[in-house]
Design an enzyme around this catalytic site. Structure first.
Site, PDB file in Angstrom:
ATOM      1  N   ASN A 123      29.153  41.686  27.861  1.00 24.61           N
ATOM      2  CA  ASN A 123      29.511  41.595  28.988  1.00 24.61           C
ATOM      3  C   ASN A 123      28.316  41.785  29.764  1.00 24.61           C
ATOM      4  OD1 ASN A 123      30.930  44.180  31.238  1.00 24.61           O
ATOM      5  ND2 ASN A 123      30.774  42.026  31.461  1.00 24.61           N
ATOM      6  N   GLY A 124      28.114  40.640  30.872  1.00 24.83           N
ATOM      7  CA  GLY A 124      26.950  40.652  31.432  1.00 24.83           C
ATOM      8  C   GLY A 124      26.513  39.296  31.915  1.00 24.83           C
ATOM      9  N   TYR A 158      36.324  46.168  42.812  1.00 23.96           N
ATOM     10  CA  TYR A 158      37.108  44.988  42.238  1.00 23.96           C
ATOM     11  C   TYR A 158      37.190  44.853  40.604  1.00 23.96           C
ATOM     12  CZ  TYR A 158      38.863  40.497  40.790  1.00 23.96           C
ATOM     13  OH  TYR A 158      39.560  39.496  40.165  1.00 23.96           O
ATOM     14  N   SER A 203      43.977  45.248  43.261  1.00 21.70           N
ATOM     15  CA  SER A 203      42.713  46.006  43.380  1.00 21.70           C
ATOM     16  C   SER A 203      42.902  46.490  44.930  1.00 21.70           C
ATOM     17  CB  SER A 203      41.602  45.352  43.284  1.00 21.70           C
ATOM     18  OG  SER A 203      41.627  44.024  43.722  1.00 21.70           O
ATOM     19  N   CYS A 246      24.899  42.159  46.068  1.00 23.32           N
ATOM     20  CA  CYS A 246      25.789  41.100  46.834  1.00 23.32           C
ATOM     21  C   CYS A 246      25.914  41.577  48.312  1.00 23.32           C
ATOM     22  CB  CYS A 246      27.099  40.962  45.993  1.00 23.32           C
ATOM     23  SG  CYS A 246      27.879  42.811  45.641  1.00 23.32           S
ATOM     24  N   CYS A 282      26.750  48.297  38.717  1.00 22.49           N
ATOM     25  CA  CYS A 282      27.293  47.245  39.875  1.00 22.49           C
ATOM     26  C   CYS A 282      28.138  48.231  40.734  1.00 22.49           C
ATOM     27  CB  CYS A 282      27.882  46.107  39.105  1.00 22.49           C
ATOM     28  SG  CYS A 282      29.093  45.131  40.171  1.00 22.49           S
ATOM     29  N   CYS A 314      33.025  40.217  31.801  1.00 24.77           N
ATOM     30  CA  CYS A 314      33.833  40.238  30.672  1.00 24.77           C
ATOM     31  C   CYS A 314      34.119  41.664  30.215  1.00 24.77           C
ATOM     32  CB  CYS A 314      33.223  39.454  29.290  1.00 24.77           C
ATOM     33  SG  CYS A 314      32.634  37.891  29.722  1.00 24.77           S
ATOM     34  N   GLY A 317      38.859  39.858  31.790  1.00 23.90           N
ATOM     35  CA  GLY A 317      38.487  38.380  31.356  1.00 23.90           C
ATOM     36  C   GLY A 317      39.818  37.876  31.046  1.00 23.90           C
ATOM     37  N   ASP A 360      42.371  44.596  51.522  1.00 23.35           N
ATOM     38  CA  ASP A 360      41.998  43.871  50.260  1.00 23.35           C
ATOM     39  C   ASP A 360      40.521  44.528  49.919  1.00 23.35           C
ATOM     40  OD1 ASP A 360      42.065  42.463  48.092  1.00 23.35           O
ATOM     41  OD2 ASP A 360      42.000  40.413  49.173  1.00 23.35           O
ATOM     42  N   ASP A 361      40.301  44.345  48.677  1.00 26.51           N
ATOM     43  CA  ASP A 361      39.029  44.929  48.155  1.00 26.51           C
ATOM     44  C   ASP A 361      37.766  44.176  48.693  1.00 26.51           C
ATOM     45  OD1 ASP A 361      40.406  42.994  45.623  1.00 26.51           O
ATOM     46  OD2 ASP A 361      38.030  42.774  45.667  1.00 26.51           O
ATOM     47  N   CYS A 387      25.596  36.741  43.268  1.00 24.90           N
ATOM     48  CA  CYS A 387      25.540  37.643  42.119  1.00 24.90           C
ATOM     49  C   CYS A 387      24.887  36.892  41.189  1.00 24.90           C
ATOM     50  CB  CYS A 387      26.675  38.411  41.962  1.00 24.90           C
ATOM     51  SG  CYS A 387      26.692  39.381  40.524  1.00 24.90           S
TER      52      CYS A 387
HETATM   53  P1  AMP Z   1      38.211  34.898  48.349  1.00 26.45           P
HETATM   54  O1  AMP Z   1      39.679  34.155  48.177  1.00 26.45           O
HETATM   55  O2  AMP Z   1      37.032  33.784  47.649  1.00 26.45           O
HETATM   56  O3  AMP Z   1      37.796  35.380  49.783  1.00 26.45           O
HETATM   57  O4  AMP Z   1      38.240  36.179  47.146  1.00 26.45           O
HETATM   58  C1  AMP Z   1      38.571  37.231  47.499  1.00 26.45           C
HETATM   59  C2  AMP Z   1      39.693  37.797  46.570  1.00 26.45           C
HETATM   60  O5  AMP Z   1      39.421  37.507  45.095  1.00 26.45           O
HETATM   61  C3  AMP Z   1      39.932  39.406  46.737  1.00 26.45           C
HETATM   62  O6  AMP Z   1      41.574  39.421  46.827  1.00 26.45           O
HETATM   63  C4  AMP Z   1      39.406  39.940  45.440  1.00 26.45           C
HETATM   64  O7  AMP Z   1      40.401  40.941  44.861  1.00 26.45           O
HETATM   65  C5  AMP Z   1      39.275  38.739  44.416  1.00 26.45           C
HETATM   66  N1  AMP Z   1      37.957  38.686  43.773  1.00 26.45           N
HETATM   67  C6  AMP Z   1      36.923  39.306  44.182  1.00 26.45           C
HETATM   68  N2  AMP Z   1      35.920  39.118  43.238  1.00 26.45           N
HETATM   69  C7  AMP Z   1      36.149  38.255  42.418  1.00 26.45           C
HETATM   70  C8  AMP Z   1      35.476  37.868  41.193  1.00 26.45           C
HETATM   71  N3  AMP Z   1      34.664  37.935  40.939  1.00 26.45           N
HETATM   72  N4  AMP Z   1      36.768  37.025  40.405  1.00 26.45           N
HETATM   73  C9  AMP Z   1      37.735  36.679  40.801  1.00 26.45           C
HETATM   74  N5  AMP Z   1      38.469  37.414  42.101  1.00 26.45           N
HETATM   75  C10 AMP Z   1      37.760  38.127  42.760  1.00 26.45           C
END
Ligand code: AMP
Length: 496
Positions: free
Chosen positions: A117-118, A261, A302, A455, A255, A15, A42, A364-365, A401
């Site tokens: 937050n946490g 992200y 991101s 993670c 973290c 958060c 959040g 992608d991140d 996580c």
């Molecule tokens: P996924 O579709 O489950 O592979 O999620 C990966 C995507 O979700 C990436 O595009 C990230 O930018 C985003 N992402 C990564 N971590 C989170 C998170 N904790 N909550 C929401 N989105 C996330």
């Protein structure tokens, strides 16, 4: 041995928190601005608590900051000290009004509002103990346990800082917390510093600001002063700002996923600008995993700085292949099932004129469950891409996580259950490559060495004692991966 039968109490939250002490200023309104800057952390609920020297008022609700607060609500939150919170709750978390923060807690004369937050990992037993002592709860959140513990100890010691210190000695996990009484602001951070928290000063000595990220300081015109240290408590009142190392620091464990992200690119975390870190991640990945292609595109938001970095280093032109709808948030108004099935199309729409006939590198991140990539790859192919090469600027996420990411079992994590070739087949890409952990760490040259990269590598900085008995979390964790010095430990506490 079966370890777990139920989930811990809503453990997965990342958060934002904001706090301000500014005599003569409209603290709630400045908090409202601060929460706007921190909305990305959040979108499920938002809240503000304000103190006017006599009492504390809280307004909170489910939804985005703009949905929760009206002009008249802000006007009713009078006072010179305030805190705010935006909440990200994951699939396991409660979305009830009571789970929204700040939590208001009154034990006899001790009135506090707290925003966290946490994730705390040992609150189940503490909660039970407080219930035994007659303390009542409105929600089942870990944050409310912290609020009630502080109230409890403050009552017993007659001293708020002592109440916070004793609480910090008991709670385990990730916490960046802001708290107000009617006339003071407090801020404190867990001994590993897992979640970020920084201090800013308003110009002309008008007051002090605390925020999860520096972008929360910028929006109210506060100058960054420094980060809150792990284990440190800050108090701001009419006597000014004082600091105390309430509990000893442990090994520093900010973290790493904050850089990947969570954080906004215009924030600085421990001296490192997030945009520049993401740019470096893209550059590093283009060196680690080059590919022949016609355009590089990022997955907004991101993935974009990294895509630009990848393009610059590889020499492949950067292009915007998709447009993001910025107004679709996670709100309490759920889309219909038919709309939900449109999945990623609710947020991203391709630009066929950019993509058609092109070999596309998609940066992608992170890859968590693989859903986003699967849908995105299909969308790009439908828009005419001839090849789609996925480049992820973080290592494979193979461990759940406990401190913020919405993943509570390894089964949900695509990289924990599939090989690279299997993932490529699953998402329908032509190739896939991740940034190495060494590569990622080199891109985040923080002032204080040491990160939580659990993670990615399974090395958890905070003991998992309670997870041994609780939750599907640990059902997926083999005991051999519990940190040795903590395995089998149970938190010692005496609330009397
Ligand atoms: P996924 O579709 O489950 O592979 O999620 C990966 C995507 O979700 C990436 O595009 C990230 O930018 C985003 N992402 C990564 N971590 C989170 C998170 N904790 N909550 C929401 N989105 C996330």
């Amino acid at each position: 041995m079966s370890l777990c039968h139920e989930r811990p109490d809503h453990p997965e939250e990342a958060c934002a928190v904001f706090g301000i002490y500014a005599p003569g200023e409209d603290a709630a309104r400045l908090t409202y601005f601060g929460l706007h800057a921190l909305q990305h952390r959040g979108q499920e609920s938002a809240g503000i608590a304000a103190g006017d020297g006599k009492s504390v008022m809280v307004t909170k609700d489910r939804g985005l900051v703009t949905q929760v607060f009206s002009e008249s609500m802000l006007a009713s939150l009078e006072g010179h000290v305030a805190i705010g919170h935006t909440r990200y709750s994951t699939s396991g978390g409660s979305s009830s009004w009571d789970a929204a923060q700040p939590h208001l807690s009154a034990i006899d004369e001790t009135i506090i509002a707290l925003a966290h937050n946490g994730t705390l990992v040992n609150t189940n037993r503490l909660r039970t103990r407080l219930l035994d002592l007659g303390v009542s709860f409105r929600s089942s959140t870990d944050s409310e346990v912290a609020a009630k513990l502080i109230g409890h100890f403050t009552q017993k010691t007659n001293h708020m800082r002592e109440g916070i210190r004793k609480t910090m000695e008991l709670i385990e996990g990730a916490y960046a917390i802001v708290l107000i009484t009617p006339d003071a602001l407090y801020a404190f951070r867990d001994p590993n510093g897992i979640r970020p928290l920084c201090i800013g000063a308003l110009p002309d000595n008008k007051g002090w600001v605390i925020a999860s990220e520096t972008c929360g300081l910028d929006i109210v015109g506060a100058d960054f002063v420094r980060d809150v240290e792990p284990g440190e408590v800050i108090r701001v009142n009419a006597d000014g700002l004082v600091s105390e190392q309430a509990v000893p620091r442990r090994s520093h464990a900010l973290c790493l996923f904050e850089y990947v992200y969570f954080a906004r690119p215009d924030s600085r975390l421990d001296g490192v600008n997030v945009y520049e870190a993401r740019d470096r991640m893209g550059r590093a990945l283009s060196r680690e995993a080059p590919v022949e292609a016609d355009i590089v595109m990022g997955v907004p938001d991101s993935g974009v700085p990294s895509a630009i970095g990848y393009a610059r280093t590889s020499g492949i032109p950067y292009a915007e292949g998709v447009v993001k709808n910025r107004y679709v948030g996670r709100t309490f108004i759920q889309p219909t099932q038919a709309l939900r099935q449109r999945g990623i199309r609710l947020k991203l729409n391709p630009l066929p004129s950019v993509i058609a006939g092109k070999r596309v590198v998609v940066v992608d991140d992170s890859l968590v469950r693989g859903n986003t990539s699967k849908q995105l790859v299909q969308m790009l192919r439908d828009a005419g891409a001839t090849e789609v090469h996925l480049r992820i600027v973080s290592p494979p996420i193979v461990w759940p996580c406990f401190y913020g990411i919405d993943t509570d079992t390894q089964k949900q994590l695509i990289a924990a259950t599939k090989t690279i070739d299997e993932i490529v087949a699953y998402v329908g890409a032509d190739s896939l490559a991740y940034l190495s952990l060494e590569g990622l760490l080199a891109c985040c040259p923080a002032k204080t060495p040491g990160f939580c990269a659990a993670c990615f590598n399974g090395e958890y900085p905070v003991r998992l004692a309670e997870q041994q008995q609780l939750g599907s979390f640990c059902a997926s964790l083999e005991p051999r991966f519990w940190p040795e010095e903590h395995a089998g430990m149970t938190p010692l506490f005496d609330l009397m």
